[in-house]
Design a protein around this motif. Structure first.
Motif, PDB file in Angstrom:
ATOM      1  N   LEU A  72       0.807  -1.219   0.000  1.00 32.30           N
ATOM      2  CA  LEU A  72       0.000   0.000   0.000  1.00 32.30           C
ATOM      3  C   LEU A  72       0.841   1.271   0.000  1.00 32.30           C
ATOM      4  O   LEU A  72       0.307   2.371   0.019  1.00 32.30           O
ATOM      5  N   SER A  73       2.168   1.137  -0.015  1.00 33.44           N
ATOM      6  CA  SER A  73       2.998   2.340   0.050  1.00 33.44           C
ATOM      7  C   SER A  73       3.238   2.990  -1.312  1.00 33.44           C
ATOM      8  O   SER A  73       3.840   4.044  -1.393  1.00 33.44           O
ATOM      9  N   SER A  74       2.767   2.376  -2.376  1.00 33.36           N
ATOM     10  CA  SER A  74       2.825   2.971  -3.733  1.00 33.36           C
ATOM     11  C   SER A  74       4.210   3.459  -4.139  1.00 33.36           C
ATOM     12  O   SER A  74       4.352   4.592  -4.577  1.00 33.36           O
ATOM     13  N   LYS A  93     -13.206  -8.760  10.660  1.00 35.41           N
ATOM     14  CA  LYS A  93     -13.479  -8.577  12.095  1.00 35.41           C
ATOM     15  C   LYS A  93     -14.652  -9.437  12.555  1.00 35.41           C
ATOM     16  O   LYS A  93     -14.843  -9.633  13.744  1.00 35.41           O
ATOM     17  N   GLU A 128      -8.762  -6.207  -6.784  1.00 39.29           N
ATOM     18  CA  GLU A 128      -9.614  -5.174  -6.201  1.00 39.29           C
ATOM     19  C   GLU A 128      -9.980  -5.547  -4.768  1.00 39.29           C
ATOM     20  O   GLU A 128     -10.206  -6.701  -4.452  1.00 39.29           O
ATOM     21  N   LEU A 129     -10.034  -4.520  -3.924  1.00 41.68           N
ATOM     22  CA  LEU A 129     -10.481  -4.700  -2.548  1.00 41.68           C
ATOM     23  C   LEU A 129     -11.898  -5.285  -2.563  1.00 41.68           C
ATOM     24  O   LEU A 129     -12.774  -4.777  -3.244  1.00 41.68           O
ATOM     25  N   THR A 130     -12.107  -6.382  -1.823  1.00 42.16           N
ATOM     26  CA  THR A 130     -13.420  -7.030  -1.800  1.00 42.16           C
ATOM     27  C   THR A 130     -13.843  -7.278  -0.356  1.00 42.16           C
ATOM     28  O   THR A 130     -13.005  -7.315   0.538  1.00 42.16           O
ATOM     29  N   PRO A 131     -15.137  -7.487  -0.130  1.00 40.31           N
ATOM     30  CA  PRO A 131     -15.565  -7.919   1.201  1.00 40.31           C
ATOM     31  C   PRO A 131     -14.947  -9.269   1.544  1.00 40.31           C
ATOM     32  O   PRO A 131     -14.364  -9.930   0.679  1.00 40.31           O
ATOM     33  N   ILE A 153     -18.020  -6.408   5.454  1.00 34.86           N
ATOM     34  CA  ILE A 153     -17.105  -5.328   5.054  1.00 34.86           C
ATOM     35  C   ILE A 153     -16.398  -4.733   6.276  1.00 34.86           C
ATOM     36  O   ILE A 153     -15.734  -3.703   6.180  1.00 34.86           O
ATOM     37  N   LEU A 174     -13.481  -4.879   7.996  1.00 40.15           N
ATOM     38  CA  LEU A 174     -12.154  -5.446   7.767  1.00 40.15           C
ATOM     39  C   LEU A 174     -11.098  -4.597   8.448  1.00 40.15           C
ATOM     40  O   LEU A 174     -11.301  -3.405   8.671  1.00 40.15           O
ATOM     41  N   ILE A 199      -6.808  -3.810   8.055  1.00 40.11           N
ATOM     42  CA  ILE A 199      -5.578  -4.077   7.313  1.00 40.11           C
ATOM     43  C   ILE A 199      -4.506  -4.436   8.333  1.00 40.11           C
ATOM     44  O   ILE A 199      -4.206  -3.657   9.230  1.00 40.11           O
ATOM     45  N   GLU A 211       1.353  -1.875   5.004  1.00 42.40           N
ATOM     46  CA  GLU A 211       1.595  -0.432   5.074  1.00 42.40           C
ATOM     47  C   GLU A 211       3.015  -0.115   5.542  1.00 42.40           C
ATOM     48  O   GLU A 211       3.337   1.026   5.818  1.00 42.40           O
TER      49      GLU A 211
END
Lengths: 122, 225
Positions: A36-38, A74, A85-88, A95, A97, A99, A103
């Motif tokens: 996620l740090s791109s 959770k 893609e981010l999914t449930p 949903i 969730l 992370i 990161e």
């Protein structure tokens, strides 16, 4: 594209840490980069080759450890990697969730030459 | 002989420290501050203008405008409303950082202000990584950008305190699935404070203003003396 600013910070950390240990050279730098740090490795390497010239860390090898993004549901506790893609939650469709990984954005270690151990005689 | 030594330092460590210094300085002056982020054209400047015209006159606002080029279009619009505004030209850099904000704060009369709004460079990637030291990270997302942005730019949604969804007056004309958009936001940042507004029609602005007023501390006399 903020890789230049990031590379400058890596150089600052490496040279500070090396100087604090009276090292004559930094040979390797180990980095952890979460998904996620791109950040693009090739860009960091490109800037590194330019900005490290004339410093203690000139020519040091950069080692990138990439850490995939991982989520935990959770509601049911299922853990899954963020691949596309981010999914449930794949198990219960929740949903809610969190992370739990991905990161990271840090310098883990450096490898240095000529470390001077605190010697009472010197 | 080489030796490997553990360092374990966040790469943007020094920026984070400067950011903490900026926040301490704002706290000393009882100034609340926002880091306004968005993609270009989402309505950052429009939201600032709406905010300036809706806040009561006793709340004094200063604005720091981050731009990649020395173009003063945004700063001029804000100055027209009478707010002190400082333009920070990043020289092409894609984001503001704590050093640049410090330079901006140096040029504002903080002792007279209650709120500082920092308009970051229009970009959904880089500003997410660089803390400024502001009290709240606010993202302006707009309907024409599409409903997939939380899925494509998760990092910026992670660090938010407030999300303002702008241009809701365009919802009837565009295929924007609000449920899908908000589901992405909820997965990344549970319980995030969201305001749906139109800076064009003024819809939804009062709720945003109420939130803002609730977060602006009373100016202590001590700070003024």
């Amino acid at each position: 594209m903020h890789e230049l600013a990031v590379t400058e910070s890596i150089l600052e950390i490496a040279t500070q840490e090396a100087a604090a240990r009276a090292a004559s050279k930094v040979t390797d730098i180990y980095l952890s980069l979460g998904q996620l740090s791109s950040i693009v490795d090739e860009s960091v390497q490109f800037y590194w080759d330019v900005i490290s010239q004339g410093t203690l860390a000139e020519g040091a090898q950069l080692h990138f450890t990439h850490i995939p993004a991982r989520l935990r549901c959770k509601d049911c506790g299922t853990e899954f990697d963020l691949t596309e893609e981010l999914t449930p939650c794949p198990s219960c469709q929740s949903i809610a969730l969190e992370i739990i990984q991905g990161e990271e954005f840090q310098v883990d270690a450096i490898e240095i030459l000529d470390e001077v151990i605190n010697d009472p005689k010197s | 002989m080489t030796q490997k030594v553990e360092v374990v330092r966040k790469i943007l460590d020094s920026n984070d420290r400067l950011a903490a210094g900026n926040q301490a300085r704002l706290d000393d002056m009882n100034v609340f501050s926002l880091n306004l982020m968005a993609s270009p054209g989402a309505g950052k400047t429009s939201l600032i203008l709406q905010t300036l015209s809706h806040l009561p006159p006793e709340i004094k606002v200063g604005v720091v405008e981050g731009d990649t080029a020395p173009v003063t279009i945004d700063a001029d619009k804000i100055a027209e409303q009478g707010a002190p505004v400082v333009q920070i030209n990043t020289g092409g850099q894609c984001h503001l950082d704590a050093v640049l904000l410090e330079l901006g704060l140096n040029q504002l009369p903080l002792e007279d202000l209650n709120l500082v709004i920092v308009e970051n460079v229009g970009n959904l990637i880089c500003p997410a990584s660089f803390k400024l030291g502001t009290h709240a990270n606010v993202l302006v997302a707009s309907i024409p950008e599409g409903d997939d942005k939380p899925y494509k730019y998760p990092n910026i949604y992670r660090g938010l305190d407030v999300l303002v969804i702008n241009k809701i007056d365009l919802l009837p004309y565009l295929d924007f699935r609000m449920d899908y958009f908000k589901q992405g936001v909820e997965m990344l940042n549970p319980g995030l404070q969201i305001f749906e507004v139109s800076c064009k029609t003024g819809e939804g602005i009062p709720a945003w203003i109420d939130w803002l007023k609730a977060h602006i501390p009373a100016k202590a006399q001590a700070a003024k003396e």
